[in-house]
Design a protein around this motif. Structure first.
Motif, PDB file in Angstrom:
ATOM      1  N   GLU A   7     -30.549  35.791 -21.747  1.00 50.94           N
ATOM      2  CA  GLU A   7     -31.207  35.397 -20.563  1.00 50.94           C
ATOM      3  C   GLU A   7     -30.027  34.818 -19.388  1.00 50.94           C
ATOM      4  O   GLU A   7     -29.127  34.866 -19.767  1.00 50.94           O
ATOM      5  N   THR A  25     -34.377  41.540 -11.678  1.00 50.03           N
ATOM      6  CA  THR A  25     -35.540  41.966 -12.243  1.00 50.03           C
ATOM      7  C   THR A  25     -35.389  43.643 -11.597  1.00 50.03           C
ATOM      8  O   THR A  25     -34.380  43.902 -10.577  1.00 50.03           O
ATOM      9  N   ALA A  26     -35.720  44.549 -12.115  1.00 51.25           N
ATOM     10  CA  ALA A  26     -35.856  46.039 -11.327  1.00 51.25           C
ATOM     11  C   ALA A  26     -36.455  45.928 -10.048  1.00 51.25           C
ATOM     12  O   ALA A  26     -36.154  47.079  -9.337  1.00 51.25           O
ATOM     13  N   ILE A  64     -28.906  42.332 -21.443  1.00 47.34           N
ATOM     14  CA  ILE A  64     -29.873  42.243 -20.483  1.00 47.34           C
ATOM     15  C   ILE A  64     -30.826  43.326 -20.655  1.00 47.34           C
ATOM     16  O   ILE A  64     -30.664  44.415 -20.999  1.00 47.34           O
ATOM     17  N   HIS A  65     -32.382  42.917 -20.621  1.00 48.88           N
ATOM     18  CA  HIS A  65     -33.499  43.956 -20.592  1.00 48.88           C
ATOM     19  C   HIS A  65     -33.122  44.636 -22.012  1.00 48.88           C
ATOM     20  O   HIS A  65     -33.552  45.621 -22.148  1.00 48.88           O
ATOM     21  N   ASN A 106     -28.642  46.711 -24.369  1.00 46.12           N
ATOM     22  CA  ASN A 106     -28.026  46.776 -23.080  1.00 46.12           C
ATOM     23  C   ASN A 106     -27.007  45.646 -22.858  1.00 46.12           C
ATOM     24  O   ASN A 106     -27.163  44.640 -22.428  1.00 46.12           O
ATOM     25  N   GLY A 113     -30.954  45.214 -11.116  1.00 43.17           N
ATOM     26  CA  GLY A 113     -31.161  44.414 -12.381  1.00 43.17           C
ATOM     27  C   GLY A 113     -30.543  44.857 -13.420  1.00 43.17           C
ATOM     28  O   GLY A 113     -30.826  44.776 -14.458  1.00 43.17           O
TER      29      GLY A 113
END
Length: 228
Positions: A49, A61-62, A130-131, A135, A191
């Motif tokens: 996070e 974010t994307a 991340i995500h 990743n 992101g």
């Protein structure tokens, strides 16, 4: 005879990829950058996070950016993707060879390999994601790559223009800052990375390239002594 030739008496520093006048200041920068990489890596090891510092800037974010800025971010990101990176490396090496600076061409190849290898190793060691678990994000390889190229280009210009310590150091740091900021913004905007990942990637290049350039010079000078 320029200041680089005078510094050795044998003209070796005229072809140095790390000008002698920049060794001390960039050596200090490399040490400080390495410390930053280690500290951030320890703080965020195993995290998935954004941290407190990351949230000061943006929660990745994307959809962080919308057109037309998203297209700008994607174009910048492409520069460090395999096809874009390969193109930049080929152009940089070709430019060095056309200007008859084979040692600089060697630095481009070795510098990129060491930078990418270092970021890859650090990602596995730190384990920040991340995500999703697959990743790995720290440090940002894209940011490290473009910053490394900018650093090497600035070193080439500093040597070619025979810049002094203050001007040369300023040129190198400004080039690194511009490249790192551009790619770092793109990575956070898309992101792909947290802001601290970007800082880690930027500092990785600052730590790796001066040391790599010094080693390339050492190896080239040793080969010249062995084969005069």
């Amino acid at each position: 005879m320029d200041r680089y030739r005078r510094s050795t008496g044998r003209g070796r520093s005229a072809t140095a990829v790390l000008p002698p006048v920049l060794r001390a200041p960039l050596g200090l920068v490399a040490v400080l950058a390495a410390l930053v990489v280690v500290v951030i890596g320890v703080l965020y090891a195993g995290h998935s996070e954004p941290g407190t510092v990351d949230r000061w800037f943006v929660r990745p974010t994307a959809d962080s950016v919308r057109p037309p800025w998203r297209r700008v971010a994607l174009a910048t990101d492409f520069l460090a993707e395999p096809a874009g990176a390969a193109t930049l490396i080929v152009l940089a090496v070709a430019g060095c060879l056309l200007l008859r600076r084979p040692r600089a061409a060697v630095l481009v190849v070795v510098g990129v390999c060491v930078t990418v290898g270092t970021t890859t190793l650090l990602k596995s060691l730190v384990g920040r994601t991340i995500h999703g678990e697959g990743n790995l994000s720290y440090p940002s390889g894209h940011t490290a790559f473009l910053t490394a190229l900018a650093l090497m280009a600035a070193l080439f210009v500093a040597r070619r223009r025979d810049l002094g310590r203050a001007a040369g150091t300023s040129l190198v740091l400004v080039a690194a800052l511009v490249a790192g900021a551009a790619m770092g913004w793109a990575q956070v905007a898309l992101g792909a990375h947290y802001p601290t990942d970007v800082l880690g990637g930027w500092c990785t290049a600052l730590a790796v390239i001066p040391v790599t350039a010094w080693l390339v010079d050492r190896a080239a000078n040793a080969a010249r002594r062995d084969h005069p």
